[in-house]
Design a protein around this motif. Sequence first.
Motif, PDB file in Angstrom:
ATOM      1  N   ALA A 209      29.459  33.502  48.996  1.00 27.91           N
ATOM      2  CA  ALA A 209      29.664  34.812  49.613  1.00 27.91           C
ATOM      3  C   ALA A 209      29.682  35.894  48.539  1.00 27.91           C
ATOM      4  O   ALA A 209      29.888  35.627  47.357  1.00 27.91           O
ATOM      5  N   THR A 210      29.464  37.128  48.971  1.00 24.41           N
ATOM      6  CA  THR A 210      29.652  38.274  48.083  1.00 24.41           C
ATOM      7  C   THR A 210      31.082  38.769  48.239  1.00 24.41           C
ATOM      8  O   THR A 210      31.549  38.981  49.357  1.00 24.41           O
ATOM      9  N   ILE A 211      31.779  38.927  47.117  1.00 26.06           N
ATOM     10  CA  ILE A 211      33.159  39.387  47.122  1.00 26.06           C
ATOM     11  C   ILE A 211      33.238  40.726  46.401  1.00 26.06           C
ATOM     12  O   ILE A 211      32.873  40.831  45.225  1.00 26.06           O
ATOM     13  N   TYR A 212      33.712  41.742  47.135  1.00 26.66           N
ATOM     14  CA  TYR A 212      33.958  43.041  46.524  1.00 26.66           C
ATOM     15  C   TYR A 212      35.465  43.243  46.400  1.00 26.66           C
ATOM     16  O   TYR A 212      36.190  43.180  47.386  1.00 26.66           O
ATOM     17  N   GLU A 213      35.915  43.469  45.175  1.00 28.43           N
ATOM     18  CA  GLU A 213      37.328  43.737  44.943  1.00 28.43           C
ATOM     19  C   GLU A 213      37.528  45.236  44.771  1.00 28.43           C
ATOM     20  O   GLU A 213      36.841  45.882  43.980  1.00 28.43           O
ATOM     21  N   MET A 214      38.474  45.776  45.533  1.00 28.05           N
ATOM     22  CA  MET A 214      38.772  47.200  45.479  1.00 28.05           C
ATOM     23  C   MET A 214      40.041  47.385  44.658  1.00 28.05           C
ATOM     24  O   MET A 214      41.139  46.996  45.076  1.00 28.05           O
ATOM     25  N   ALA A 215      39.892  47.951  43.473  1.00 29.45           N
ATOM     26  CA  ALA A 215      41.028  48.111  42.565  1.00 29.45           C
ATOM     27  C   ALA A 215      40.691  49.166  41.520  1.00 29.45           C
ATOM     28  O   ALA A 215      39.518  49.369  41.179  1.00 29.45           O
ATOM     29  N   ASP A 216      41.732  49.828  41.015  1.00 28.32           N
ATOM     30  CA  ASP A 216      41.571  50.812  39.940  1.00 28.32           C
ATOM     31  C   ASP A 216      40.547  51.888  40.292  1.00 28.32           C
ATOM     32  O   ASP A 216      39.792  52.358  39.433  1.00 28.32           O
ATOM     33  N   GLY A 217      40.491  52.257  41.584  1.00 28.67           N
ATOM     34  CA  GLY A 217      39.603  53.318  42.008  1.00 28.67           C
ATOM     35  C   GLY A 217      38.133  52.939  42.067  1.00 28.67           C
ATOM     36  O   GLY A 217      37.271  53.804  42.212  1.00 28.67           O
ATOM     37  N   LYS A 218      37.837  51.628  42.021  1.00 27.43           N
ATOM     38  CA  LYS A 218      36.450  51.164  42.033  1.00 27.43           C
ATOM     39  C   LYS A 218      36.284  50.010  43.012  1.00 27.43           C
ATOM     40  O   LYS A 218      37.243  49.332  43.369  1.00 27.43           O
ATOM     41  N   ILE A 219      35.041  49.805  43.425  1.00 26.56           N
ATOM     42  CA  ILE A 219      34.682  48.635  44.221  1.00 26.56           C
ATOM     43  C   ILE A 219      33.742  47.798  43.365  1.00 26.56           C
ATOM     44  O   ILE A 219      32.624  48.219  43.052  1.00 26.56           O
ATOM     45  N   THR A 220      34.200  46.623  42.976  1.00 26.94           N
ATOM     46  CA  THR A 220      33.479  45.804  41.999  1.00 26.94           C
ATOM     47  C   THR A 220      33.179  44.430  42.575  1.00 26.94           C
ATOM     48  O   THR A 220      34.040  43.803  43.195  1.00 26.94           O
ATOM     49  N   LYS A 221      31.966  43.949  42.358  1.00 26.15           N
ATOM     50  CA  LYS A 221      31.615  42.592  42.782  1.00 26.15           C
ATOM     51  C   LYS A 221      32.219  41.596  41.790  1.00 26.15           C
ATOM     52  O   LYS A 221      32.053  41.736  40.578  1.00 26.15           O
ATOM     53  N   VAL A 222      32.935  40.618  42.311  1.00 26.37           N
ATOM     54  CA  VAL A 222      33.590  39.624  41.451  1.00 26.37           C
ATOM     55  C   VAL A 222      33.291  38.215  41.958  1.00 26.37           C
ATOM     56  O   VAL A 222      32.917  38.019  43.113  1.00 26.37           O
ATOM     57  N   LYS A 223      33.494  37.239  41.087  1.00 24.75           N
ATOM     58  CA  LYS A 223      33.432  35.844  41.483  1.00 24.75           C
ATOM     59  C   LYS A 223      34.793  35.434  42.054  1.00 24.75           C
ATOM     60  O   LYS A 223      35.811  36.068  41.790  1.00 24.75           O
ATOM     61  N   TYR A 224      34.790  34.359  42.808  1.00 26.94           N
ATOM     62  CA  TYR A 224      36.017  33.909  43.457  1.00 26.94           C
ATOM     63  C   TYR A 224      37.150  33.741  42.462  1.00 26.94           C
ATOM     64  O   TYR A 224      38.259  34.254  42.651  1.00 26.94           O
ATOM     65  N   GLU A 225      36.884  33.019  41.363  1.00 27.64           N
ATOM     66  CA  GLU A 225      37.929  32.737  40.384  1.00 27.64           C
ATOM     67  C   GLU A 225      38.370  33.985  39.625  1.00 27.64           C
ATOM     68  O   GLU A 225      39.409  33.973  38.967  1.00 27.64           O
ATOM     69  N   GLU A 226      37.580  35.051  39.696  1.00 24.33           N
ATOM     70  CA  GLU A 226      37.944  36.298  39.014  1.00 24.33           C
ATOM     71  C   GLU A 226      38.802  37.212  39.890  1.00 24.33           C
ATOM     72  O   GLU A 226      39.413  38.162  39.391  1.00 24.33           O
ATOM     73  N   SER A 227      38.838  36.935  41.186  1.00 27.83           N
ATOM     74  CA  SER A 227      39.552  37.829  42.104  1.00 27.83           C
ATOM     75  C   SER A 227      41.052  37.760  41.864  1.00 27.83           C
ATOM     76  O   SER A 227      41.605  36.723  41.484  1.00 27.83           O
ATOM     77  N   GLU A 228      41.720  38.870  42.083  1.00 28.93           N
ATOM     78  CA  GLU A 228      43.165  38.919  41.888  1.00 28.93           C
ATOM     79  C   GLU A 228      43.882  37.967  42.839  1.00 28.93           C
ATOM     80  O   GLU A 228      44.873  37.330  42.467  1.00 28.93           O
TER      81      GLU A 228
END
Length: 252
Positions: A209-228
Amino acid sequence: MEFNGYLLSLRLKQENLPNGYPFNIPCLKSFEKLDFHPNVTFFTGENGVGKSTLIEAIAVSLGFNAEGGSKNFNFASKATHSELHHYLTISKSFRKPKDGFFLRGESFYNVASEIDKLDEDVPFSPNGPKLIESYGGVSLHEQSHGQSFWSLFMHRFSGSGVYILDEPESALSATKQIAMLSKLDNLIDKNAQFIITTHSPILLAYPNATIYEMADGKITKVKYEESEIYRVYKSFLDHPKRILDNLFSSNT
């Protein structure tokens, strides 16, 4: 495997953005383009970063009722949705979805009430089954919150459609969340496309899947293991005693 989704990308019209809500939420004014995965796109992040506001705007842009339901639902208990949808442009493929649903947990009660009302006031089909039959045949108000969510997943979603889900795990046990992954995969095999906001590390684990993490005023594509979400849960489950000891020691 040839299915490549119905929704391709999302753009924010940067020209003349208003200053008030929701454009005072940093994540909602900083992005220009987001690409949707043909199967599952997740949005994750802390409370208050704009996940639900964004997914609501996507749903409204596609013609869904702001409080949830299918595109045939047009009720409104209170107009609280933002103006963000006016500033979004969604690129679509040539494929046309045959089905769709917007699940918004905080107003799902109103959706359940509307289903009952439609069946009572105007028969869904005078000579056929009631609308509730598409949701398992039992009023969603006669089930627990979790059971009604599960009935929706198991009976209402049929594939060949776009399904927008706002924190669906909120009513589901961990076991049901794992089962939901199986249902998700089954529907994807039937040409379904999902856009989901979630705090669940279980749902977020859906492969590829595509994961977008919303943090620090940005929307960034991350890998599963990188997500908070993944990192916080893994850290806690790996060392619960150490974390609890440190947490409680600060209270003494």
